[in-house]
Each structure stands twice: as C-alpha cells, then as structure tokens.
Enzyme design. Structure first.
Site, PDB file in Angstrom:
ATOM      1  N   ASP A  66       0.815  -1.214   0.000  1.00 46.94           N
ATOM      2  CA  ASP A  66       0.000   0.000   0.000  1.00 46.94           C
ATOM      3  C   ASP A  66       0.850   1.266   0.000  1.00 46.94           C
ATOM      4  O   ASP A  66       1.982   1.273   0.486  1.00 46.94           O
ATOM      5  CB  ASP A  66      -0.891   0.045   1.246  1.00 46.94           C
ATOM      6  CG  ASP A  66      -2.068  -0.909   1.163  1.00 46.94           C
ATOM      7  OD1 ASP A  66      -2.116  -1.709   0.219  1.00 46.94           O
ATOM      8  OD2 ASP A  66      -2.936  -0.840   2.055  1.00 46.94           O
ATOM      9  N   ASP A  67       0.257   2.337  -0.524  1.00 48.92           N
ATOM     10  CA  ASP A  67       0.689   3.731  -0.319  1.00 48.92           C
ATOM     11  C   ASP A  67       1.797   4.217  -1.234  1.00 48.92           C
ATOM     12  O   ASP A  67       2.143   5.393  -1.194  1.00 48.92           O
ATOM     13  CB  ASP A  67       1.101   3.994   1.137  1.00 48.92           C
ATOM     14  CG  ASP A  67      -0.026   3.771   2.118  1.00 48.92           C
ATOM     15  OD1 ASP A  67      -1.195   3.741   1.671  1.00 48.92           O
ATOM     16  OD2 ASP A  67       0.241   3.612   3.317  1.00 48.92           O
ATOM     17  N   HIS A 127      -6.202   8.725   0.283  1.00 48.84           N
ATOM     18  CA  HIS A 127      -6.274   7.941   1.519  1.00 48.84           C
ATOM     19  C   HIS A 127      -7.238   8.488   2.583  1.00 48.84           C
ATOM     20  O   HIS A 127      -6.931   8.449   3.775  1.00 48.84           O
ATOM     21  CB  HIS A 127      -4.872   7.811   2.128  1.00 48.84           C
ATOM     22  CG  HIS A 127      -4.652   6.533   2.875  1.00 48.84           C
ATOM     23  ND1 HIS A 127      -5.066   6.340   4.178  1.00 48.84           N
ATOM     24  CD2 HIS A 127      -4.063   5.374   2.510  1.00 48.84           C
ATOM     25  CE1 HIS A 127      -4.726   5.132   4.583  1.00 48.84           C
ATOM     26  NE2 HIS A 127      -4.119   4.511   3.583  1.00 48.84           N
ATOM     27  N   HIS A 216       3.511  -2.366   3.146  1.00 46.31           N
ATOM     28  CA  HIS A 216       3.571  -0.994   2.636  1.00 46.31           C
ATOM     29  C   HIS A 216       4.935  -0.749   2.004  1.00 46.31           C
ATOM     30  O   HIS A 216       5.963  -1.022   2.642  1.00 46.31           O
ATOM     31  CB  HIS A 216       3.335   0.011   3.763  1.00 46.31           C
ATOM     32  CG  HIS A 216       2.002  -0.153   4.436  1.00 46.31           C
ATOM     33  ND1 HIS A 216       1.767  -1.161   5.340  1.00 46.31           N
ATOM     34  CD2 HIS A 216       0.852   0.555   4.311  1.00 46.31           C
ATOM     35  CE1 HIS A 216       0.503  -1.074   5.760  1.00 46.31           C
ATOM     36  NE2 HIS A 216      -0.065  -0.052   5.155  1.00 46.31           N
TER      37      HIS A 216
END
Length: 268
Positions: A66-67, A127, A216
C-alpha cells in the site's frame, strides 16, 4: 500504431490472393500488451508482457503493498518500489501494488510496476476514510487513480482491484465501487513495528494457500523484510502471485463491492 488503433496490412500474395487489412483498438489488446504510446521520456513503455503460467494445484500467496510508489530516499536511489520490483523479478515473483496520488509524482515507477507484470491496483486517491464520504467526493476517491493509470498508459491498462484505506467499507462504498474490494487475511503490521524480523514472523506464522498479505512500500524496513520473506515463502512451496492471478488461478469470481480477504474468504 495510429490514433489509438493497431493496424495490420498484408499485401496481396502474403496471406492469399487478396490484400488484407485489420484494425484493432489498442484498448482491446488486453493487459499483456503495452505499446509505445509516444511518451519517450518514460522507461520501458513499449514492451510486451508475456502471460505467466500459474499452477492452480500449487499453493500461492499474494503480497500487496500500500501507499506507494516511492521516489528516491537514503540508501535507495531508485526508490523502495523499484527495489521491491527488482527483488521480485530475481525470484520470478509478482505482487500487487495499491497506489494513489503518488502515481502523479512517480509515473515512471507505476509504469515499471505494470511492465514487470506485477499488478497496479488502487488505494483511493489520497487515503481518506471512505465511510465518511458520499456522492461525488466518494466517486472521486474510488475512480481517480484508475483514470490516472489509464491516462499514463494510453488506456492500455485498466485497474481491476481497489483497497479501501483502513479497510473501511460501508454499504455506500460497496454500492458505488466499480471494483472488488481487496482486503487482507494477514496484516504484517510492518507500518507499526518497523521491525523486519517481526514482519517476516507475522507472515510466516499465518500464511496459507490463498492468503493476501498486507504490507507498505513506503518503509525501508519493509523492503528489508521482503528480502528475507521471499526465499522463505518460495522454500515453503508458495507461488508469489498478484491478486488478479490468485483469483483467476483459484477460479474465484468476485463482484464489484465484495470484500476479498483471501481466495477462500470473500464477503458481501
């Protein structure tokens, strides 16, 4: 290649007595093809991605990040995402990268994800907690990253999966989602512990066939963990696949708005 069409011309005598011409929209070629779309400053945007062969009878696990993507940081001049891609490539492995607003900042890295045959998926635009949104604000978060990736690749690649930030999804989110909602069965807590050893232990102690693992690609400690995790998973007999590959190999049909925790755990 002209005006979004791939054109094949065969003069008379090549395939038969007559000449033949076929035209195909580039958008119909499917996810295994990326053509030169005229963005010469972006790397490797004219390669063909060969389909992979996944053994449906062999255990498999989908690592998700993620991210990202990430840019240059200390000790990682090409960014953490690129470093992960290199490690995956060395072992014939793929993963799914849940992306958002950083696609705008690091388009080259997003193209590298796609060209490597890993999966680019969406993690909203910036987000927010989607359960607090509605109307156009919600639709923007659900769809903007897909639009960015489509524009980046000349509509040759379409995002198939969406991970809601914080795993938060209510009835409104599910009803408005044009994608299955990819959750996770294993939360490594890499973002919390920043401990590579703990990240590996949290994964290996819970992994099983069909698992979706949450990590992440914005933490150097996660990259360190993955360096150790990949060979351990492979030695344990797992194929390292994308979420899309996982679901297809298992013959699992998922619908928009459904929450996918693993290949064997899908909820409305």
């Amino acid at each position: 290649l002209k005006d979004g069409m791939l054109i094949f011309n065969f003069p008379a005598g090549k395939l038969g007595e007559n000449a033949y011409r076929w035209e195909f929209p580039v958008s119909n070629l499917g996810e295994h093809f990326l053509l030169d779309i005229g963005q010469g400053t972006l790397p490797e945007n004219n390669v063909r991605i060969a389909p992979r062969v996944i053994d449906p009878n062999k255990p498999m696990v989908a690592l998700t990040f993620d991210d990202g993507p990430t840019g240059k940081i200390e000790n990682y001049p090409n960014g953490l995402t690129n470093y992960l891609l290199d490690g995956l490539k060395e072992r014939g492995a793929k993963a799914t990268f849940m992306q958002g607003v950083r696609v705008e900042k690091y388009p080259e890295t997003t193209l590298m994800v796609i060209n490597s045959a890993s999966e680019a998926a969406s993690h909203s635009y910036n987000h927010p907690k989607l359960t607090k949104l509605k109307g156009d604000n919600l639709l923007f978060q659900l769809n903007r990253t897909t639009e960015l990736v489509q524009e980046l690749t000349g509509w040759q690649y379409t995002i198939k999966h969406f991970r809601p930030p914080y795993g938060a999804a209510n009835a409104t989110v599910k009803e408005n989602s044009a994608y299955p909602l990819i959750m996770w069965g294993i939360d490594t807590l890499d973002w919390k512990t920043l401990d590579p050893v703990q990240t590996v232990e949290n994964t290996m102690s819970a992994v099983k066939d069909g698992s979706i693992v949450l990590m992440h690609d914005i933490h150097a400690e996660t990259v360190t963990a993955v360096e150790s995790l990949l060979p351990q998973l492979i030695e344990a007999g797992y194929q390292l696949v994308t979420v899309d590959e996982l679901l297809q190999a298992k013959g699992v049909e998922v619908y928009n708005g459904q929450r996918v925790f693993s290949a064997y755990d899908i909820k409305d």
